[in-house]
Design a protein around this motif. Structure first.
Motif, PDB file in Angstrom:
ATOM      1  N   THR A  35       0.823  -1.215   0.000  1.00 15.21           N
ATOM      2  CA  THR A  35       0.000   0.000   0.000  1.00 15.21           C
ATOM      3  C   THR A  35       0.855   1.263   0.000  1.00 15.21           C
ATOM      4  OG1 THR A  35      -0.113   0.077   2.422  1.00 15.21           O
ATOM      5  CG2 THR A  35      -1.770  -1.220   1.288  1.00 15.21           C
ATOM      6  N   ALA A 156      -2.901  -5.100   5.732  1.00 14.15           N
ATOM      7  CA  ALA A 156      -3.834  -4.621   4.713  1.00 14.15           C
ATOM      8  C   ALA A 156      -4.607  -3.391   5.178  1.00 14.15           C
ATOM      9  CB  ALA A 156      -4.802  -5.747   4.342  1.00 14.15           C
ATOM     10  N   VAL A 280      -5.992 -14.852  -3.902  1.00 11.84           N
ATOM     11  CA  VAL A 280      -5.558 -13.501  -3.554  1.00 11.84           C
ATOM     12  C   VAL A 280      -5.003 -12.733  -4.757  1.00 11.84           C
ATOM     13  CG1 VAL A 280      -3.948 -12.184  -2.145  1.00 11.84           C
ATOM     14  CG2 VAL A 280      -5.140 -14.134  -1.161  1.00 11.84           C
ATOM     15  N   SER A 284      -7.579 -10.619  -6.723  1.00 16.19           N
ATOM     16  CA  SER A 284      -7.424  -9.169  -6.649  1.00 16.19           C
ATOM     17  C   SER A 284      -7.495  -8.535  -8.034  1.00 16.19           C
ATOM     18  CB  SER A 284      -6.090  -8.823  -5.976  1.00 16.19           C
ATOM     19  OG  SER A 284      -5.894  -7.435  -5.940  1.00 16.19           O
ATOM     20  N   LEU A 287     -11.129  -8.590  -9.165  1.00 20.11           N
ATOM     21  CA  LEU A 287     -11.919  -7.554  -8.503  1.00 20.11           C
ATOM     22  C   LEU A 287     -11.699  -6.186  -9.145  1.00 20.11           C
ATOM     23  CD1 LEU A 287     -11.447  -8.622  -4.773  1.00 20.11           C
ATOM     24  CD2 LEU A 287     -13.616  -8.555  -6.016  1.00 20.11           C
ATOM     25  N   GLN A 288     -10.485  -5.928  -9.569  1.00 14.20           N
ATOM     26  CA  GLN A 288     -10.182  -4.630 -10.174  1.00 14.20           C
ATOM     27  C   GLN A 288     -10.618  -4.552 -11.630  1.00 14.20           C
ATOM     28  OE1 GLN A 288      -6.118  -3.064  -8.980  1.00 14.20           O
ATOM     29  NE2 GLN A 288      -6.065  -5.026  -7.888  1.00 14.20           N
ATOM     30  N   ALA A 295      -7.473  -0.654  -6.191  1.00 17.43           N
ATOM     31  CA  ALA A 295      -6.593  -1.611  -5.521  1.00 17.43           C
ATOM     32  C   ALA A 295      -6.899  -1.681  -4.024  1.00 17.43           C
ATOM     33  CB  ALA A 295      -5.134  -1.234  -5.759  1.00 17.43           C
ATOM     34  N   ALA A 298     -10.167  -3.487  -3.470  1.00 17.00           N
ATOM     35  CA  ALA A 298      -9.999  -4.924  -3.698  1.00 17.00           C
ATOM     36  C   ALA A 298      -9.379  -5.583  -2.468  1.00 17.00           C
ATOM     37  CB  ALA A 298      -9.130  -5.168  -4.927  1.00 17.00           C
ATOM     38  N   GLY A 299      -8.389  -4.924  -1.873  1.00 18.25           N
ATOM     39  CA  GLY A 299      -7.783  -5.451  -0.656  1.00 18.25           C
ATOM     40  C   GLY A 299      -8.788  -5.552   0.476  1.00 18.25           C
ATOM     41  N   LEU A 302     -11.127  -8.501   0.075  1.00 13.21           N
ATOM     42  CA  LEU A 302     -10.518  -9.792   0.391  1.00 13.21           C
ATOM     43  C   LEU A 302     -10.302  -9.998   1.892  1.00 13.21           C
ATOM     44  CD1 LEU A 302      -7.836  -9.990  -2.449  1.00 13.21           C
ATOM     45  CD2 LEU A 302      -9.883 -11.407  -2.247  1.00 13.21           C
TER      46      LEU A 302
END
Length: 442
Positions: A35, A156, A280, A284, A287-288, A295, A298-299, A302
Motif C-alpha cells: 500500500t 492490509a 488472492v 485481486s 476484482l479490479q 486496488a 480490492a484489498g 478480500l
C-alpha cells in the motif's frame, strides 16, 4: 519431562506469543508495504517496474535462503539463529524506514528478507521442540497461525493509514519496536541451545551456495517469466542434489522426505498455497478488472479471508484434540476447493464475501494440522530443516502458481477458468493428503 511440568501456563503463553511474533513481522511487512508503493515512487521518482523491486527483492530473499536458514538452525542452534534473525530483521526495518535513496531502501529490504528466512524456521522449530505434548503442541501452532493471519489483516488495513497519516517510512519503522520486544522475549524465554547441536554435523558450504543461488535464479525466472533463468535455477538445484548424495553432511537429511507423513504434508501445503495464490493474486486482479474496484477496495474486499483465518486458527486446537490431522486437513482443503469454486462462479462482489470467509475459516486448521505433522514429529536435529521445507512450500509453491496463472491470463484465458484451476489444485491436494498421509488420532 514435558513442557507442562517445567513451564507455567503464563510462561508457555509468553513463549508461544514470542514465537508468533516472527510470523507477524514477516507478513505485516509484506502486505503493508504494497500500500506504500505509490508514496515511495513519488518521493524517489521511480517507475512502476523499478518500484516493484521493493516487494520482489524481499520475497526473493526469503524464498532463496529458507533452506539454508533451516539448516543453520540445526547446526548452530535455533536460539542463536532466532536472536540473530530478529536482530537483523529489526535493524533492516530501521534502515529501510530511514533510507535516503533507493539503493539503501533495497538493501534494507534484502536484509529483511534474509533475516526472515532464518527467523521463521527457527521459530517453527522452537515451537515443535519446546512444546512436545498436548494441548500445547497444537496450541503453539495455533498462536503462530493467528499471528500470521492477524498480521495480514493489520498490514492490509493499517498500511494505507500509516502511509497517509505519517508517511511511507512508518510502514517500516512501526515494525522496529515489535522486533525489539520479540528479541528481548526470545532472549529471556528461549532456553539455551544444548551443547553439541546436531551431533557434530557441519554445514555443507557447497550445497549452501548451490541451493541459495539455484533458488534465487529459479524464483527470478518465475517472476520475470524467463524460461532461461528458470532452467538455470533448476540446473543449479540438480547439481546440488548430486553434491548432496556424496556429502557426509547433506543440507537436507533424506529421511525427512522419506516419511510419508512429512512428504505428503509438504505437498498438501504446496497445493493449498497454489490455491491461495489464485484466491488472492488472481482474485485481486479480477476484482479490479472485472468489477472495477480500486486496488485499496480490492484489498478490503478480500479481508474476510484474513478475518476467517484468524478466527479458525484459535479454534484449530479444539479440533486437533478430537480428530486426526489428516481428517481435519482433508475436510478443510475440500471446503477451500468448494469456496474457490463458488468464488469463481459468482457474478458480484456481495456474492463473493461469504465464500471468501469460508476459505478463511477452513484455512486455520490446515496450517495448524500440517505444521504439527511436518515439524513436531521431525527428528530434533533436523527440525529446523523440516520447518524451512514447510515454509518453502509457501514461497516457492506460490511463485510457481503465480507464474502459471499469469501465463494462463496472458494466453487469453478468462479469470473464471483460472480460479477454477486453482480450485482443482486444492481438491487434488485434499485427495493427495487422504491417500498419502497416514491416519492417526491426535
Amino acid at each position: 519431562m514435558t513442557d507442562v511440568l517445567v513451564r507455567s501456563p503464563a510462561r508457555s503463553w509468553a513463549l508461544a506469543l514470542m514465537l508468533g511474533s516472527a510470523s507477524f513481522l514477516v507478513l505485516f511487512d509484506s502486505l503493508a508495504v504494497a500500500t506504500a508503493l505509490p508514496a515511495i515512487g513519488d518521493e524517489f521518482g521511480l517507475r512502476p517496474g523499478v518500484l516493484q523491486w521493493v516487494i520482489s527483492l524481499y520475497s526473493l530473499s526469503i524464498g532463496a535462503f529458507l533452506v539454508l536458514g533451516g539448516r543453520v538452525c540445526d547446526v548452530w542452534g535455533r536460539r542463536r539463529v532466532m536472536l540473530a534473525g530478529l536482530a537483523v530483521c529489526t535493524g533492516a526495518g530501521l534502515l529501510a524506514g530511514l533510507a535516503p535513496n533507493l539503493p539503501v531502501l533495497l538493501a534494507g529490504r534484502a536484509l529483511q528478507g534474509m533475516a526472515a528466512a532464518f527467523a521463521l524456521p527457527a521459530a517453527l522449530s522452537a515451537a515443535g521442540g519446546e512444546f512436545d505434548t498436548e494441548p500445547w503442541r497444537s496450541r503453539v501452532f495455533s498462536v503462530i497461525a493467528f499471528a500470521a493471519w492477524s498480521a495480514g489483516l493489520a498490514g492490509a488495513m493499517l498500511g494505507g493509514v500509516l502511509t497517509t497519516r505519517l508517511g511511507w517510512r512508518w510502514v517500516f519503522l512501526v515494525t522496529v519496536p515489535v522486533g525489539v520486544i520479540a528479541l528481548l522475549g526470545a532472549r529471556i524465554l528461549l532456553p539455551r541451545d544444548r551443547p553439541g547441536t546436531a551431533s557434530g554435523r557441519r554445514l555443507n558450504a557447497t550445497s549452501a551456495v548451490l541451493v541459495s543461488s539455484g533458488l534465487v535464479v529459479l524464483l527470478l525466472g518465475l517472476q520475470e517469466n524467463s524460461p532461461l533463468l528458470g532452467l538455470g535455477g533448476l540446473a543449479l538445484l540438480a547439481l546440488m542434489v548430486v553434491v548432496e548424495r556424496r556429502s557426509a553432511h547433506p543440507m537436507v537429511n533424506p529421511g525427512l522426505l522419506a516419511s510419508r507423513r512429512r512428504a505428503g504434508s509438504y505437498l498438501a501445503f504446496g497445493t493449498y498455497c497454489a490455491g491461495y495464490t489464485a484466491l488472492v493474486v488472481i482474485g485481486s486482479l479480477a476484482l479490479q478488472e472485472r468489477y472495477g474496484l480500486t486496488a485499496d477496495a480490492a484489498g478490503l474486499a478480500l479481508s474476510p479471508v484474513l478475518v476467517g483465518g484468524a478466527i479458525s486458527s484459535t479454534l484449530a486446537p479444539l479440533l486437533m484434540r478430537r480428530f486426526s490431522a489428516r481428517t481435519i486437513v482433508v475436510t478443510a482443503m475440500a471446503l477451500c476447493a468448494l469456496a474457490l469454486t463458488l468464488i469463481a462462479l459468482s457474478d458480484s462482489v456481495p456474492q463473493l464475501l461469504p465464500w471468501l470467509l469460508l476459505w478463511g475459516l477452513a484455512s486455520g486448521p490446515i496450517f495448524v494440522g500440517l505444521t504439527r505433522e511436518c515439524i513436531s514429529d521431525a527428528p530434533e536435529d533436523d527440525r529446523g530443516t523440516a520447518s524451512a521445507l514447510f515454509e518453502s512450500m509457501s514461497h516457492i509453491g506460490g511463485a510457481i502458481a503465480v507464474a502459471a496463472f499469469m501465463t494462463m491470463l496472458g494466453a487469453g484465458i478468462a479469470f473464471r477458468p483460472v480460479e477454477l484451476t486453482g480450485a482443482v489444485v486444492v481438491a487434488a491436494g485434499a485427495l493427495l493428503t487422504l491417500l498419502v498421509v497416514p491416519g492417526r488420532r491426535s
